[in-house]
Design an enzyme around this catalytic site. Structure first.
Site: not given
Ligand code: MN
Length: 736
Positions: A83-84
């Site tokens: 995600e990051d």
């Protein structure tokens, strides 16, 4: 129960100490995952200012308390990496293998689910969770650890986010933890959420409990000493744990029953853990002799476990000074399940001696899913339905009332309708999936909520046989068509014979009554049929030619003294074209087996049409200038009969369309959108094999109301960017 009883682990060294249950090579894999995650999150900070990697480490550490395996711990360390940090699933597969990548991917997807915390959408949120969970329960365990750590560190987050996240925790995550039997996590999540939702009340209550605890300290100590002494005299080993209700559950009780804090009596309790199940009952007897039990408070969850697998004996005793004290008695194995629920599966793995079978644990967590889904439903039924792991060929879909229906992969809305009820299938006219209208042939997907609209009459369409997947739907449709075909073909045969006999100068068929019995009997001898119904059906199916039967019938009538209407003969034979309306067969699309719309030209209302009575095939309806008609008319003209469209067709009709487009990304989507805008359903599309070419032909079968509707749709498509041409497919003489 205190919030944050566990010391936070924020360094890999701290995590390492907890990995003693893993093999050396597993520990090494976990270390690799840590290094990779550490590098990926480098430079990122938590709200507290700590390096971001402290979060995945804390999550992994929490997973070690459930003794999750190396793959799960690796996924926990990597859970925010996709995600990051722009890391892809492929990167993870190459680096750590597919199982770990799948877990991380599952977590990332779960993060993207929008959970609504409004009451009416809870079922929906649970459904999403359930489907994620059914794939791999480890995903949910890691997710719960993630949520727990985020709740523990919530104070670092901006206050504006507290409300939403806390409400979601109470509404979605805490109940899931509860249903999975993760009681410790359940209580902690509730208390943390309560603390951030209502800081002021939490504070007051927490102080009241602390005060009450110190006031009752002596009492609790006295009870503990007495209990220890009597177990010693019985020579039964026992572990005694003092327990307190969670702040949130005290609050709920006060709120729900309008009680003051002083009125909440069962704040104190003891958990006694003894060696065997029999010991639980023996110990219970012992306790009841020591203190007087409160009537109606004894519960045997050993004989009748809770749906999430929880087992214990519960009793409330009147302790010294009249204070109620709750006792829970259970074995060590029951205690593990009680505190860690589904995770006890992994806990047991670490301690092989006392291990219940994997199967039994699976049954337990599946059963707990049942509970999430619907408190009142039958366990075995649900158990049948959620074995997604074991049966990847099945899909699980829902009725609007949240009942789960299992179908084979590839099943359609019609299969779903028949799975619900034969009537629902026979009468299906329209359907919605997740609130959007879809064609009945639409394939259903996991998690779809399907709503079928049923008409007032049974009307299965023979075309459904082309796409249904389940044997049930297939046999129900066939069965219905068979019985329909008979009555319908008798009707059609009767119509055809009435038409034909007009050309012989007879206005109407003789009635089927006793005075005409002799005539009908003679006719049946001539045709070789057993009864009139069979004769009519034979005519409809083209096994007997109506005009020949009509001629014989007219002769029989004349022989019996009937006079022919010569004017009628002239009118019918020579002016037939002017009298079409009076004598042709009207089609509205409700016909099933006895009438077929020819697949060469696919007529739709508005087209000039002709009926061809094939040999044993019933009536085939063609567009008048279809080249099949031209060909047949040369050799078989007497088999053509006039047909026409009803003013109000009852359904849509399929039509073939050729759309030529400039090859390019998304072109099919553009065409589909144009068709959808014209309210046309796509029944089938064939993209051909020349995909590499610049211009490609798309052959569609569309479902339209009539010719005008088709024209309108074609115009919309023609105006679509990348479309070169759009034409209806009819094999006419000119097109050959
Ligand atoms: Mn996270």
């Amino acid at each position: 129960m205190n919030v944050a009883v566990l010391t936070e682990i924020s360094s890999f060294a701290g995590l390492l100490e907890k990995l003693d249950y893993l093999s050396a090579s597993d520990v090494e894999s976990v270390r690799q995952a840590y290094r990779y995650a550490d590098e990926a999150h480098l430079g990122q900070l938590r709200n507290s200012g700590a390096p971001y990697i402290t979060h995945p480490i804390a999550v992994a550490a929490m997973c070690t308390t459930w003794k999750l395996d190396a793959h799960a711990l690796m996924a926990a360390l990597l859970h925010d990496a996709m995600e990051d940090c722009g890391i892809t699933k492929t990167d993870l597969i190459e680096r750590f293998g597919a199982p770990v990548a799948e877990l991380v991917d599952g977590l990332t997807k779960l993060d993207k689910l929008e959970f609504s915390t409004r009451e009416e959408n809870q079922a929906e949120s649970f459904r999403k969770m359930l489907l994620a969970m059914a794939k791999d329960v480890r995903v949910i365990l890691i997710k719960l650890a993630d949520r727990t750590h985020n709740m523990r560190t919530m104070s670092d987050m901006p206050r504006t986010k507290w409300g939403r996240i806390s409400a979601e925790t109470i509404d979605i995550y805490a109940p899931i933890a509860h249903r999975l039997g993760l009681n410790q996590t359940y209580r902690e999540l509730q208390d943390l959420a309560f603390k951030h939702l209502q800081p002021w009340r939490y504070d007051i209550l927490s102080k009241a409990v602390t005060k009450a605890r110190s006031r009752r300290k002596d009492l609790i100590k006295t009870v503990r000493v007495q209990v220890e002494a009597s177990f010693a005299s019985l020579k039964m080993p026992v572990q005694i744990f003092g327990r307190e209700k969670s702040l949130y559950s005290i609050y709920k009780k006060m709120d729900g029953k309008h009680l003051s804090f002083a009125q909440v009596t069962d704040i104190y309790g003891f958990r006694l853990v003894v060696p065997t199940t029999i010991d639980c009952y023996t110990a219970m007897g012992l306790m009841h002799q020591m203190f007087k039990p409160v009537p109606g408070k004894f519960k045997d969850y050993i004989a009748i476990p809770k749906p999430n697998g929880y087992q214990s004996l519960h009793t409330t005793l009147i302790g010294p000074a009249g204070i109620n004290i709750e006792f829970q008695l259970r074995t060590h194995a029951m205690d593990m399940v009680a505190e860690s629920g589904v995770a006890a599966h992994w806990l047991y793995k670490a301690d092989e001696n006392d291990a219940p079978s994997t199967e039994r644990m699976n049954a337990k967590w599946l059963q707990s899913l049942l509970d999430i889904h619907d408190e009142t439903r039958d366990a075995t039924e649900f158990f049948e339905h959620v074995k997604i792991d074991l049966f990847p060929d099945d899909v699980y879909v829902f009725t609007p009332k949240n009942k789960i229906i299992t179908l084979p992969r590839g099943a359609t809305v019609i299969d779903f309708a028949y799975a619900i009820h034969t009537n629902m299938g026979d009468r299906a006219t329209a359907a919605k999936i997740n609130g959007l209208p879809v064609p009945l042939r639409t394939e259903v997907k996991n998690g779809d909520i399907i709503e079928v609209t049923a008409g007032s009459t049974n009307n299965p369409n023979p075309a459904w046989l082309n796409f249904v997947k389940t044997a049930r739907a297939r046999s129900k449709i066939r069965h219905h068509l068979k019985s329909m075909a008979l009555t319908e073909s008798v009707d059609l045969g009767e119509k055809l014979l009435s038409l034909a006999i007009r050309a012989e100068g007879v206005v109407a068929l003789p009635a089927h009554n006793t005075s005409n019995q002799a005539i009908w009997d003679k006719l049946l001898r001539f045709t070789g049929n057993r009864d009139v119904a069979e004769l009519m059906s034979d005519i409809a199916l083209g096994k007997r030619i109506a005009s020949i039967v009509a001629k014989r019938l007219a002769k029989l009538l004349v022989d019996s003294g009937k006079k022919l209407d010569t004017l009628l003969i002239t009118r019918e034979r020579f002016l037939a074209t002017d009298k079409v309306a009076a004598s042709s067969i009207i089609l509205d699309g409700s016909e099933s087996a006895s009438v077929q719309y020819a697949s060469c030209c696919r007529p739709v209302p508005g087209d000039a049409i002709l009926g061809y009575l094939g040999r044993g095939e019933g009536l085939a309806v063609h567009v008048s200038d279809c080249n099949t008609v031209q060909r047949l008319q040369k050799k078989d003209a007497e088999r053509f009969i006039p047909v026409e469209w009803s003013d109000e067709p009852v359904r849509n009709f399929e039509v073939g369309v050729l759309i030529t487009v400039v090859n390019g990304k998304g072109v099919l989507a553009k065409v589909s959108v144009a068709l959808a805008n014209a309210e046309v359903d796509i029944s089938h599309v064939d993209m051909g094999k020349e995909l590499a070419q610049e211009a490609i032909d798309l052959r569609f079968i569309l479902s339209v109301r009539d010719k005008a509707h088709l024209e309108e749709a074609l115009n919309k498509v023609r105006r679509t960017d990348s479309v070169i041409s759009a034409t209806r497919i009819i094999p006419t003489r000119t097109s050959n």
